[in-house]
Design a protein around this motif. Sequence first.
Motif, PDB file in Angstrom:
ATOM      1  N   SER A 278     -28.155  -6.426  14.103  1.00  9.64           N
ATOM      2  CA  SER A 278     -26.831  -6.134  13.545  1.00  9.64           C
ATOM      3  C   SER A 278     -25.744  -7.085  14.045  1.00  9.64           C
ATOM      4  N   THR A 279     -26.066  -7.972  14.991  1.00 11.63           N
ATOM      5  CA  THR A 279     -25.017  -8.796  15.610  1.00 11.63           C
ATOM      6  C   THR A 279     -24.715 -10.065  14.811  1.00 11.63           C
ATOM      7  N   PHE A 280     -23.470 -10.473  14.909  1.00 15.40           N
ATOM      8  CA  PHE A 280     -23.022 -11.726  14.310  1.00 15.40           C
ATOM      9  C   PHE A 280     -23.665 -12.912  15.031  1.00 15.40           C
ATOM     10  N   THR A 281     -23.834 -12.780  16.342  1.00 16.21           N
ATOM     11  CA  THR A 281     -24.501 -13.839  17.108  1.00 16.21           C
ATOM     12  C   THR A 281     -25.877 -14.129  16.521  1.00 16.21           C
ATOM     13  N   ARG A 282     -26.610 -13.087  16.191  1.00 16.30           N
ATOM     14  CA  ARG A 282     -27.948 -13.281  15.622  1.00 16.30           C
ATOM     15  C   ARG A 282     -27.879 -14.014  14.290  1.00 16.30           C
ATOM     16  N   GLU A 283     -26.922 -13.665  13.438  1.00 17.51           N
ATOM     17  CA  GLU A 283     -26.769 -14.373  12.160  1.00 17.51           C
ATOM     18  C   GLU A 283     -26.599 -15.868  12.395  1.00 17.51           C
ATOM     19  N   LEU A 284     -25.757 -16.217  13.363  1.00 11.86           N
ATOM     20  CA  LEU A 284     -25.507 -17.634  13.637  1.00 11.86           C
ATOM     21  C   LEU A 284     -26.736 -18.316  14.231  1.00 11.86           C
ATOM     22  N   ILE A 285     -27.462 -17.609  15.081  1.00 10.59           N
ATOM     23  CA  ILE A 285     -28.687 -18.174  15.663  1.00 10.59           C
ATOM     24  C   ILE A 285     -29.737 -18.394  14.584  1.00 10.59           C
ATOM     25  N   GLU A 286     -29.898 -17.424  13.705  1.00 14.40           N
ATOM     26  CA  GLU A 286     -30.895 -17.579  12.636  1.00 14.40           C
ATOM     27  C   GLU A 286     -30.520 -18.711  11.686  1.00 14.40           C
ATOM     28  N   ALA A 287     -29.233 -18.935  11.477  1.00 13.31           N
ATOM     29  CA  ALA A 287     -28.793 -20.026  10.597  1.00 13.31           C
ATOM     30  C   ALA A 287     -28.934 -21.391  11.274  1.00 13.31           C
TER      31      ALA A 287
ATOM     32  N   GLN B 154     -18.259 -21.616  12.379  1.00  8.60           N
ATOM     33  CA  GLN B 154     -18.282 -20.296  13.002  1.00  8.60           C
ATOM     34  C   GLN B 154     -18.956 -20.352  14.367  1.00  8.60           C
ATOM     35  N   ARG B 155     -18.466 -19.516  15.264  1.00 10.93           N
ATOM     36  CA  ARG B 155     -19.070 -19.414  16.587  1.00 10.93           C
ATOM     37  C   ARG B 155     -18.880 -17.988  17.089  1.00 10.93           C
ATOM     38  N   ASN B 156     -19.705 -17.601  18.063  1.00 12.48           N
ATOM     39  CA  ASN B 156     -19.596 -16.261  18.616  1.00 12.48           C
ATOM     40  C   ASN B 156     -20.235 -16.231  19.994  1.00 12.48           C
ATOM     41  N   VAL B 157     -19.959 -15.148  20.701  1.00 14.73           N
ATOM     42  CA  VAL B 157     -20.557 -14.903  22.015  1.00 14.73           C
ATOM     43  C   VAL B 157     -20.754 -13.405  22.164  1.00 14.73           C
ATOM     44  N   MET B 158     -21.857 -13.031  22.805  1.00 14.53           N
ATOM     45  CA  MET B 158     -22.155 -11.629  23.087  1.00 14.53           C
ATOM     46  C   MET B 158     -22.795 -11.532  24.467  1.00 14.53           C
ATOM     47  N   ALA B 159     -22.748 -10.363  25.050  1.00 15.85           N
ATOM     48  CA  ALA B 159     -23.412 -10.122  26.328  1.00 15.85           C
ATOM     49  C   ALA B 159     -24.831  -9.627  26.069  1.00 15.85           C
ATOM     50  N   ALA B 160     -25.747  -9.967  26.970  1.00 21.82           N
ATOM     51  CA  ALA B 160     -27.131  -9.496  26.869  1.00 21.82           C
ATOM     52  C   ALA B 160     -27.664  -9.228  28.276  1.00 21.82           C
ATOM     53  N   ALA B 161     -28.249  -8.059  28.452  1.00 19.79           N
ATOM     54  CA  ALA B 161     -28.835  -7.721  29.746  1.00 19.79           C
ATOM     55  C   ALA B 161     -30.324  -8.060  29.791  1.00 19.79           C
ATOM     56  N   TRP B 162     -30.941  -8.203  28.610  1.00 18.12           N
ATOM     57  CA  TRP B 162     -32.380  -8.433  28.548  1.00 18.12           C
ATOM     58  C   TRP B 162     -32.655  -9.895  28.218  1.00 18.12           C
ATOM     59  N   CYS B 163     -32.722 -10.705  29.262  1.00 19.33           N
ATOM     60  CA  CYS B 163     -33.002 -12.139  29.135  1.00 19.33           C
ATOM     61  C   CYS B 163     -33.821 -12.539  30.353  1.00 19.33           C
ATOM     62  N   MET B 164     -34.891 -13.290  30.117  1.00 19.02           N
ATOM     63  CA  MET B 164     -35.765 -13.655  31.229  1.00 19.02           C
ATOM     64  C   MET B 164     -36.507 -14.959  30.956  1.00 19.02           C
ATOM     65  N   PRO B 165     -36.933 -15.651  32.020  1.00 16.68           N
ATOM     66  CA  PRO B 165     -37.776 -16.829  31.815  1.00 16.68           C
ATOM     67  C   PRO B 165     -39.138 -16.410  31.293  1.00 16.68           C
ATOM     68  N   LEU B 166     -39.764 -17.309  30.514  1.00 17.11           N
ATOM     69  CA  LEU B 166     -41.066 -17.003  29.921  1.00 17.11           C
ATOM     70  C   LEU B 166     -42.146 -17.997  30.314  1.00 17.11           C
ATOM     71  N   ASP B 167     -41.803 -19.285  30.356  1.00 17.25           N
ATOM     72  CA  ASP B 167     -42.836 -20.298  30.535  1.00 17.25           C
ATOM     73  C   ASP B 167     -42.228 -21.515  31.217  1.00 17.25           C
ATOM     74  N   PHE B 168     -43.101 -22.375  31.731  1.00 14.99           N
ATOM     75  CA  PHE B 168     -42.658 -23.547  32.478  1.00 14.99           C
ATOM     76  C   PHE B 168     -42.674 -24.846  31.681  1.00 14.99           C
ATOM     77  N   GLU B 169     -43.739 -25.080  30.910  1.00 15.57           N
ATOM     78  CA  GLU B 169     -43.922 -26.389  30.275  1.00 15.57           C
ATOM     79  C   GLU B 169     -44.293 -26.241  28.809  1.00 15.57           C
ATOM     80  N   PRO B 170     -43.407 -26.453  27.877  1.00 18.73           N
ATOM     81  CA  PRO B 170     -41.984 -26.656  28.124  1.00 18.73           C
ATOM     82  C   PRO B 170     -41.327 -25.343  28.540  1.00 18.73           C
TER      83      PRO B 170
END
Length: 192
Positions: A59-68, A33-49
């Motif tokens: 509720s998203t299918f993308t999240r189910e796949l990420i959690e798995a 299984q694979r999926n793709v979704m759009a996200a407006a809330w994404c940002m860098p957090l840290d440098f190292e790593p």
Amino acid sequence: MPASTVETVELAKAYRLLNHGPTVLVSSAYGAQRNVMAAAWCMPLDFEPPKLLVVIDKSTFTRELIEASGEFAINVPTQAQRALTVAVGSDSGRERDKFAELHITTFAGDTVAAPLIEGCVAWLECRVIPETHNQNRYDLFIGEVVAAHADSRVFSAGRWHFGPEHDALRTIHHVAGGAFFVTGPMMDGGAD
């Protein structure tokens, strides 16, 4: 990688791929299984790593796949991909294959199984850093960037350089209600 213009970005500069706040496409895969979704809330957090944050609704299918799988990819689309961005952000992939229906061409990354989307200008391969409280309460996922790539026509030597010859490759920024802005001309701030 599919095109000769796709180059590896050193991880110490991976944050620069997101620092200007583009809308992103989050791709995921688990088993067949694979999926793709759009996200407006994404940002860098840290440098190292290098780390990033992305909000992924429970509720998203993308999240189910990420959690798995424990991994995902961030793809930075262009203004030429605005309609695709709206399409993948409008419907669930739980009952249909968005890649097949929307004729999305992908390629394999270096590290994660999530597909990378051709035509984008940057790709960040990520492994989830488990923060169950943040994931459950705020839908907030922290990803460690384990590989990064960019289209050298508009990103090289650790910097974006959108010129008029590559207007179609400018990134998009969602501002609500289906409206987007496009990355504008570069202004030199005088600092490196």
